[in-house]
Design a protein around this motif. Sequence first.
Motif, PDB file in Angstrom:
ATOM      1  N   ASN A 180       1.218  -0.921   0.169  1.00 18.13           N
ATOM      2  CA  ASN A 180       0.230  -0.016   0.180  1.00 18.13           C
ATOM      3  C   ASN A 180       1.047   1.136  -0.015  1.00 18.13           C
ATOM      4  OD1 ASN A 180      -2.711  -1.622  -0.125  1.00 18.13           O
ATOM      5  ND2 ASN A 180      -2.417  -1.502   2.285  1.00 18.13           N
ATOM      6  N   ASP A 181      -0.110   2.273  -0.856  1.00 22.58           N
ATOM      7  CA  ASP A 181       0.830   3.408  -0.603  1.00 22.58           C
ATOM      8  C   ASP A 181       0.772   4.379   0.889  1.00 22.58           C
ATOM      9  OD1 ASP A 181       2.364   5.745  -2.281  1.00 22.58           O
ATOM     10  OD2 ASP A 181       0.530   6.695  -1.161  1.00 22.58           O
ATOM     11  N   GLU A 182       2.117   4.667   0.727  1.00 26.33           N
ATOM     12  CA  GLU A 182       2.361   5.704   2.786  1.00 26.33           C
ATOM     13  C   GLU A 182       0.679   7.209   2.336  1.00 26.33           C
ATOM     14  OE1 GLU A 182       5.092   6.298   5.857  1.00 26.33           O
ATOM     15  OE2 GLU A 182       5.938   5.287   4.158  1.00 26.33           O
ATOM     16  N   LYS A 183       1.552   7.594   1.482  1.00 28.15           N
ATOM     17  CA  LYS A 183       0.439   8.527   1.958  1.00 28.15           C
ATOM     18  C   LYS A 183      -0.226   8.240   1.296  1.00 28.15           C
ATOM     19  CE  LYS A 183       4.108  11.802   0.345  1.00 28.15           C
ATOM     20  NZ  LYS A 183       4.818  13.227   0.240  1.00 28.15           N
ATOM     21  N   LEU A 184      -0.934   7.393   0.448  1.00 27.31           N
ATOM     22  CA  LEU A 184      -2.591   7.807   0.019  1.00 27.31           C
ATOM     23  C   LEU A 184      -3.153   6.638   1.112  1.00 27.31           C
ATOM     24  CD1 LEU A 184      -3.631   6.590  -3.531  1.00 27.31           C
ATOM     25  CD2 LEU A 184      -3.262   8.244  -2.138  1.00 27.31           C
ATOM     26  N   THR A 185      -2.361   5.528   2.141  1.00 23.31           N
ATOM     27  CA  THR A 185      -3.259   4.594   2.857  1.00 23.31           C
ATOM     28  C   THR A 185      -3.622   5.472   4.451  1.00 23.31           C
ATOM     29  OG1 THR A 185      -1.988   3.017   2.408  1.00 23.31           O
ATOM     30  CG2 THR A 185      -2.581   2.787   4.497  1.00 23.31           C
ATOM     31  N   LYS A 186      -2.488   6.476   4.243  1.00 25.19           N
ATOM     32  CA  LYS A 186      -2.615   7.768   5.870  1.00 25.19           C
ATOM     33  C   LYS A 186      -3.645   8.739   5.343  1.00 25.19           C
ATOM     34  CE  LYS A 186       1.925   6.694   7.363  1.00 25.19           C
ATOM     35  NZ  LYS A 186       3.221   8.038   7.883  1.00 25.19           N
ATOM     36  N   SER A 187      -3.919   9.376   4.844  1.00 25.00           N
ATOM     37  CA  SER A 187      -4.513  10.083   4.113  1.00 25.00           C
ATOM     38  C   SER A 187      -6.292   8.932   4.046  1.00 25.00           C
ATOM     39  CB  SER A 187      -5.095  10.334   2.261  1.00 25.00           C
ATOM     40  OG  SER A 187      -5.914  11.173   2.174  1.00 25.00           O
ATOM     41  N   ALA A 188      -6.414   7.750   3.846  1.00 23.44           N
ATOM     42  CA  ALA A 188      -7.726   6.933   3.639  1.00 23.44           C
ATOM     43  C   ALA A 188      -8.338   7.157   5.189  1.00 23.44           C
ATOM     44  CB  ALA A 188      -7.494   5.911   2.632  1.00 23.44           C
ATOM     45  N   ILE A 189      -6.897   6.476   6.198  1.00 24.20           N
ATOM     46  CA  ILE A 189      -7.864   6.360   7.531  1.00 24.20           C
ATOM     47  C   ILE A 189      -7.364   7.226   8.168  1.00 24.20           C
ATOM     48  CG2 ILE A 189      -6.354   5.717   9.571  1.00 24.20           C
ATOM     49  CD1 ILE A 189      -4.744   4.202   7.949  1.00 24.20           C
TER      50      ILE A 189
END
Length: 418
Positions: free
Chosen positions: A319-328
């Motif tokens: 999982n892409d780190e920035k996208l994952t944190k944004s989704a959470i």
Amino acid sequence: MKIQLLLFLLLITLSGYSQNKKEALTRELVSAETDRIYEKLVKIRRDIYANPELAGNEKRTQEIIKKYLLDLGIEVKTDTYGHSIIGILNGEKKGKKIAWRAEMDALPNGQHGCGHDVHMAIGLGIAEILAKNKESINGTVYFIFQPEEETFVGAKKMIEQGLFSIINPDEIYSLHVTALPVGQIMVKPNEMFAYQKRIRIKLKNELSKEEVKGLTRKMYSSLSRSQLNSKPWEIQHMSDPKIGLMNPNTIFKDYMIVDDKFNIYSEKDELFLETYLYETNQSNLQKIIPKIEQLIGEERYKDKLLSISFIQENPTVVNDEKLTKSAIKTLNGIYGSNLVVPDYGQAPYFNDDFAYFQQKVPGVYFFLGGSNIEKGIVAMNHAPNFNVDEESIKIGVRSFSSLIMERLNDKKLYQKGK
């Protein structure tokens, strides 16, 4: 519903309107529309479940999905690969381009024992929510219904045969229903699964059965690694709050599992030993073959060794780190901090060819809870008693419709490419 939509559009355009209030409106709008279509989605899921189609044979499934998308006014393409379907929904204005992927095929035993029927119902639900409200979204959404996931070839073949010449997403998302409690979503940056390899050791066919048995036992004991007193191969504990994936002290991190059921066979003068390995640490992968060579030498079979090689090396979901944190942040902001639970480990045994999409486009892959212990429902994938609480369909549609809407409508995200 049109009145709700007009109110939604009016309020989110008012100057000074707070992010919290916009998120509340998104939640109320999407939740109401999800409730409205829920029974229809359940009916579709049950129909697909009752008529499972194996990888490469998803013809009837394709027709169901195609008709549903066309009835929504979504552009449909079916000529990329096999029985794949691409739905294209353009919003009223330009913006980000987001893709959502759902798998179509059943297990090799002819059953939907992995939840792909649920995934398709959720994908269709998201498509309906967004299509009915396309006046309120900017950008484009691609709905990828992918065949042949169980054989790990569908995603790769779609890419090879021109998927990304037809669509050009900025980001891509997918989910997999699993044994978490219904109502929970789990995700983490980076690897969601252990790295899976199948190794083949080729020797001169000069070892006795007892020598082969001793060698495989030695490889198992020498290569296997886990935390003290833990058994990460017991996947039924993945949702255990004390030792499962959601606990910082999970048993499902820093391990290497060696399948002790070696496939042993001979051809002419050659002896073959094959098994699967599951390693959480990518940097350890290059050490496996040298370690086996050393072990074989220590067992005084060096002169018998012909070759060691990986014969299967599927990529793993990262999982892409920035996208994952944004989704959470987005999902918890809309639906509360109890929706997304942290993931501190890597699931063994399973994997997903969604990894091939992630090699081309930044993406996030979620685990969606499907178990309900009070109802006797356990969504342990590939298990004989696999079952899913259909409320997970509602959770999936509601949560990820909201996520996509927020991603599309945040002008800062579009302008900065975040």
